[in-house]
Motif scaffolding. Sequence first.
Motif, mmCIF file in Angstrom:
data_model
loop_
_atom_site.group_PDB
_atom_site.id
_atom_site.type_symbol
_atom_site.label_atom_id
_atom_site.label_comp_id
_atom_site.label_asym_id
_atom_site.label_seq_id
_atom_site.Cartn_x
_atom_site.Cartn_y
_atom_site.Cartn_z
ATOM 1 N N THR A 56 0.836 -1.203 0.000
ATOM 2 C CA THR A 56 0.000 0.000 0.000
ATOM 3 C C THR A 56 0.868 1.249 0.000
ATOM 4 O OG1 THR A 56 -1.734 -1.186 1.205
ATOM 5 C CG2 THR A 56 -1.841 1.218 1.216
ATOM 6 N N ARG A 57 1.966 1.205 0.758
ATOM 7 C CA ARG A 57 2.903 2.327 0.772
ATOM 8 C C ARG A 57 3.496 2.543 -0.624
ATOM 9 N NH1 ARG A 57 5.898 0.449 4.377
ATOM 10 N NH2 ARG A 57 5.010 1.468 6.218
ATOM 11 N N LEU A 58 3.773 1.453 -1.308
ATOM 12 C CA LEU A 58 4.297 1.533 -2.670
ATOM 13 C C LEU A 58 3.284 2.197 -3.604
ATOM 14 C CD1 LEU A 58 6.400 0.870 -4.828
ATOM 15 C CD2 LEU A 58 5.401 -1.425 -4.985
ATOM 16 N N LEU A 59 2.006 1.856 -3.441
ATOM 17 C CA LEU A 59 0.967 2.477 -4.269
ATOM 18 C C LEU A 59 0.849 3.966 -3.977
ATOM 19 C CD1 LEU A 59 -1.763 -0.298 -4.024
ATOM 20 C CD2 LEU A 59 -0.447 0.322 -6.065
ATOM 21 N N LEU A 60 0.911 4.335 -2.713
ATOM 22 C CA LEU A 60 0.862 5.756 -2.348
ATOM 23 C C LEU A 60 2.056 6.498 -2.952
ATOM 24 C CD1 LEU A 60 -0.159 5.382 1.410
ATOM 25 C CD2 LEU A 60 -1.604 6.287 -0.423
ATOM 26 N N GLU A 61 3.185 5.819 -3.006
ATOM 27 C CA GLU A 61 4.386 6.414 -3.602
ATOM 28 C C GLU A 61 4.248 6.500 -5.122
ATOM 29 O OE1 GLU A 61 7.372 8.533 -3.078
ATOM 30 O OE2 GLU A 61 7.336 7.172 -1.356
ATOM 31 N N ARG A 62 3.769 5.425 -5.723
ATOM 32 C CA ARG A 62 3.628 5.375 -7.189
ATOM 33 C C ARG A 62 2.794 6.529 -7.724
ATOM 34 N NH1 ARG A 62 1.100 0.344 -9.923
ATOM 35 N NH2 ARG A 62 1.303 1.751 -11.706
ATOM 36 N N PHE A 63 1.725 6.857 -6.997
ATOM 37 C CA PHE A 63 0.780 7.838 -7.511
ATOM 38 C C PHE A 63 0.887 9.206 -6.829
ATOM 39 C CE2 PHE A 63 -1.086 3.605 -8.312
ATOM 40 C CZ PHE A 63 -0.988 3.643 -9.703
ATOM 41 N N GLY A 64 2.027 9.455 -6.180
ATOM 42 C CA GLY A 64 2.357 10.794 -5.707
ATOM 43 C C GLY A 64 1.749 11.233 -4.398
ATOM 44 N N LEU A 65 1.043 10.361 -3.710
ATOM 45 C CA LEU A 65 0.407 10.771 -2.459
ATOM 46 C C LEU A 65 1.396 10.834 -1.297
ATOM 47 C CD1 LEU A 65 -1.987 9.941 -4.318
ATOM 48 C CD2 LEU A 65 -3.213 9.282 -2.251
ATOM 49 N N MET A 66 2.442 10.033 -1.359
ATOM 50 C CA MET A 66 3.431 10.039 -0.272
ATOM 51 C C MET A 66 4.179 11.359 -0.174
ATOM 52 S SD MET A 66 3.401 7.461 1.766
ATOM 53 C CE MET A 66 4.897 7.951 2.615
ATOM 54 N N ASN A 67 4.101 12.182 -1.213
ATOM 55 C CA ASN A 67 4.754 13.495 -1.153
ATOM 56 C C ASN A 67 4.174 14.379 -0.053
ATOM 57 O OD1 ASN A 67 6.363 12.875 -3.379
ATOM 58 N ND2 ASN A 67 4.853 13.633 -4.842
ATOM 59 N N TYR A 68 2.969 14.045 0.409
ATOM 60 C CA TYR A 68 2.295 14.868 1.412
ATOM 61 C C TYR A 68 2.202 14.183 2.771
ATOM 62 C CZ TYR A 68 0.833 16.786 -3.063
ATOM 63 O OH TYR A 68 0.830 17.289 -4.340
ATOM 64 N N ILE A 69 2.597 12.916 2.843
ATOM 65 C CA ILE A 69 2.398 12.111 4.056
ATOM 66 C C ILE A 69 3.692 12.027 4.864
ATOM 67 C CG2 ILE A 69 1.814 9.803 4.899
ATOM 68 C CD1 ILE A 69 0.099 9.528 2.280
ATOM 69 N N ASP A 70 3.586 12.314 6.167
ATOM 70 C CA ASP A 70 4.765 12.300 7.032
ATOM 71 C C ASP A 70 5.135 10.900 7.498
ATOM 72 O OD1 ASP A 70 5.402 15.258 7.440
ATOM 73 O OD2 ASP A 70 3.283 15.220 7.975
ATOM 74 N N ARG A 71 4.128 10.101 7.872
ATOM 75 C CA ARG A 71 4.401 8.737 8.338
ATOM 76 C C ARG A 71 3.222 7.839 8.000
ATOM 77 N NH1 ARG A 71 8.316 8.122 12.536
ATOM 78 N NH2 ARG A 71 7.762 5.906 12.502
ATOM 79 N N THR A 72 3.526 6.549 7.827
ATOM 80 C CA THR A 72 2.466 5.565 7.573
ATOM 81 C C THR A 72 2.464 4.532 8.696
ATOM 82 O OG1 THR A 72 4.020 4.311 6.203
ATOM 83 C CG2 THR A 72 2.492 5.810 5.069
ATOM 84 N N PHE A 73 1.263 4.104 9.082
ATOM 85 C CA PHE A 73 1.105 3.121 10.148
ATOM 86 C C PHE A 73 0.138 2.037 9.662
ATOM 87 C CE2 PHE A 73 2.195 7.156 12.021
ATOM 88 C CZ PHE A 73 3.176 6.843 12.948
ATOM 89 N N PHE A 74 0.687 0.872 9.373
ATOM 90 C CA PHE A 74 -0.129 -0.228 8.861
ATOM 91 C C PHE A 74 -0.223 -1.348 9.890
ATOM 92 C CE2 PHE A 74 1.534 1.753 4.926
ATOM 93 C CZ PHE A 74 0.307 2.140 4.392
ATOM 94 N N ALA A 75 -1.354 -2.044 9.865
ATOM 95 C CA ALA A 75 -1.663 -3.033 10.894
ATOM 96 C C ALA A 75 -0.595 -4.109 11.027
ATOM 97 C CB ALA A 75 -3.018 -3.668 10.604
#
Length: 235
Positions: A129-148
């Motif tokens: 999921t982090r890879l998808l957020l990165e692929r489509f440019g959303l990670m540019n705005y996200i400071d940290r990710t927390f997955f189950a």
Amino acid sequence: MKLVSFDVWNTLLDINVMLDVMAVELSRLMGACIIDVVEGMMLTRERIKRMRAGTQGDPERALEESQEMLAELLGTDVEVVKRAAARATLNVGDEIVIPGAKETLEVVKRKGLKITVTGNVMFWPGSYTRLLLERFGLMNYIDRTFFADEVLAYKPMPEMFEKPLRTFNIMPEEAVHIGDTYAEDFEGALKAGLWAVWINPEADEVRRIHERGFEVPGVEGILEVLEELEKGKPT
């Protein structure tokens, strides 16, 4: 407000797009009818969501449990499920991004707020999921990710909401979580002491439905909620 926590699926990314692509890949790998695969995935998802709503199952094996359940129902090896998830992550297109999601993240970022993603996992790991957020440019705005599968807990368990707060040394009342699942996102955030925003596509407008909770039609509604909280006035 100091922090905005976003759910991922059906908040920033469209789960149905991902599941459709994964179903195609599964049917190819198994040589099975795609209709049977889709039905199996739907039944497994419903079972897992019921389990998590009641905080059942092993939080430390949330990912493995879902993969094993799907493999057993479809009569295939768990490795096939893992391969299909990997292929879907590589092949899915940008239609997976929820309309308005990137623009909303950009506005929240401009406000100077911390942005986190707090997501459950099912069939594929949080790293995909982090890879998808990165692929489509959303990670540019996200400071940290927390997955189950990395926190070793899942929504609505308090730990999923408390971990981001501890990471940034922020009090619960200084944070708001937005997501599309009432039990996992809305009630889970409220019980952890955060403000909560429930995405209900059937809603006509942004409205307050709890002392610390709002209902919005889509992810953009968080911007109106933040304005209301800044003014200190109820909607």
